[in-house]
Design a protein around this motif. Sequence first.
Motif, PDB file in Angstrom:
ATOM      1  N   SER A  56     -55.819  -2.916 -60.538  1.00 27.44           N
ATOM      2  CA  SER A  56     -56.590  -1.719 -60.194  1.00 27.44           C
ATOM      3  C   SER A  56     -58.045  -1.915 -60.617  1.00 27.44           C
ATOM      4  O   SER A  56     -58.357  -2.805 -61.418  1.00 27.44           O
ATOM      5  N   LEU A  92     -49.035   0.715 -51.637  1.00 31.99           N
ATOM      6  CA  LEU A  92     -48.926   2.040 -51.015  1.00 31.99           C
ATOM      7  C   LEU A  92     -48.411   3.076 -52.001  1.00 31.99           C
ATOM      8  O   LEU A  92     -48.889   4.211 -52.022  1.00 31.99           O
ATOM      9  N   ASP A  93     -47.449   2.695 -52.828  1.00 29.66           N
ATOM     10  CA  ASP A  93     -46.872   3.622 -53.816  1.00 29.66           C
ATOM     11  C   ASP A  93     -47.884   4.045 -54.882  1.00 29.66           C
ATOM     12  O   ASP A  93     -47.700   5.057 -55.547  1.00 29.66           O
ATOM     13  N   SER A  95     -51.068   4.806 -54.288  1.00 29.51           N
ATOM     14  CA  SER A  95     -52.086   5.681 -53.688  1.00 29.51           C
ATOM     15  C   SER A  95     -53.511   5.242 -54.051  1.00 29.51           C
ATOM     16  O   SER A  95     -54.276   5.990 -54.657  1.00 29.51           O
ATOM     17  N   THR A  97     -57.483   4.276 -54.026  1.00 28.19           N
ATOM     18  CA  THR A  97     -58.724   4.762 -53.418  1.00 28.19           C
ATOM     19  C   THR A  97     -59.773   3.675 -53.618  1.00 28.19           C
ATOM     20  O   THR A  97     -59.656   2.851 -54.512  1.00 28.19           O
ATOM     21  N   SER A 137     -51.837   1.636 -42.454  1.00 28.45           N
ATOM     22  CA  SER A 137     -51.463   2.889 -43.115  1.00 28.45           C
ATOM     23  C   SER A 137     -52.180   3.094 -44.447  1.00 28.45           C
ATOM     24  O   SER A 137     -52.110   4.185 -45.018  1.00 28.45           O
ATOM     25  N   LEU A 138     -52.842   2.067 -44.955  1.00 26.02           N
ATOM     26  CA  LEU A 138     -53.566   2.223 -46.216  1.00 26.02           C
ATOM     27  C   LEU A 138     -54.755   3.159 -46.041  1.00 26.02           C
ATOM     28  O   LEU A 138     -55.464   3.078 -45.028  1.00 26.02           O
ATOM     29  N   PRO A 139     -55.001   4.019 -47.020  1.00 27.03           N
ATOM     30  CA  PRO A 139     -56.117   4.966 -46.918  1.00 27.03           C
ATOM     31  C   PRO A 139     -57.463   4.364 -47.319  1.00 27.03           C
ATOM     32  O   PRO A 139     -58.422   5.088 -47.544  1.00 27.03           O
TER      33      PRO A 139
END
Length: 164
Positions: A56, A92-93, A95, A97, A137-139
Motif C-alpha cells: 500500500s 480488489l478486496d 478497496s 484508492t 473493475s478497479l476504481p
Amino acid sequence: MVTKRTEASEARPPLVKQVSSTSTYTKGKVWILEFDGSCEPYNPGGTMGWGWRITSPEGEEWSGSGYRAASRDNTNNVAEYLGLISGLRSLLDLSPTGALVICGDSNLVINQVTEKWRCKRPHLQLLVNEAREILQSLPIQWTSRWVRREDNTYCDGLSKGWTS
C-alpha cells in the motif's frame, strides 16, 4: 494463502484506465502489485506455483501464493498469469484508492495485458481476458512495468514455495 504484513518493506472493452509511466499521478497514493509464476521441474508439465505481493502507499504489505500439482497443461506462462490474477483479486478486496503499478518479470504477461502484444494461444487468452476484466473493475488508474528476474526474488520465492 494470503499473508498481511504491516511493516514497510523493501469482445473486450479498451483498457482506458491504463496510464503512462510518466504520468503525474505517481506523486499521490501509489499501490504496488508484484507477481511471479513457475513451473518446475519441467516446463511444460511440472508443478505450477505462483505468488504475489501488494504494498500500500503507507507501506502495509499483503502476499499470497498458490500451487497446482504437475499436469501436462501446466506452463510457466499460465503460472505467471495466475500470480497476476490472484494478486488483482486480492487488491480488489482492499478497496484501493490512488494508482497502481503492476510489476512482473514476464514480458509476455506484461505486454499481453497492456495489449502491446497479441495473445495467440486460446488457453492463455482466457487468462488475459480475466486479468483485463479485473483491471477494468478497479476504481484506480494503473500502469505496468517489466522488472528483471533478479529484482523479483520475493515473488519468485513465493511461487517456488520457499518464501513466506
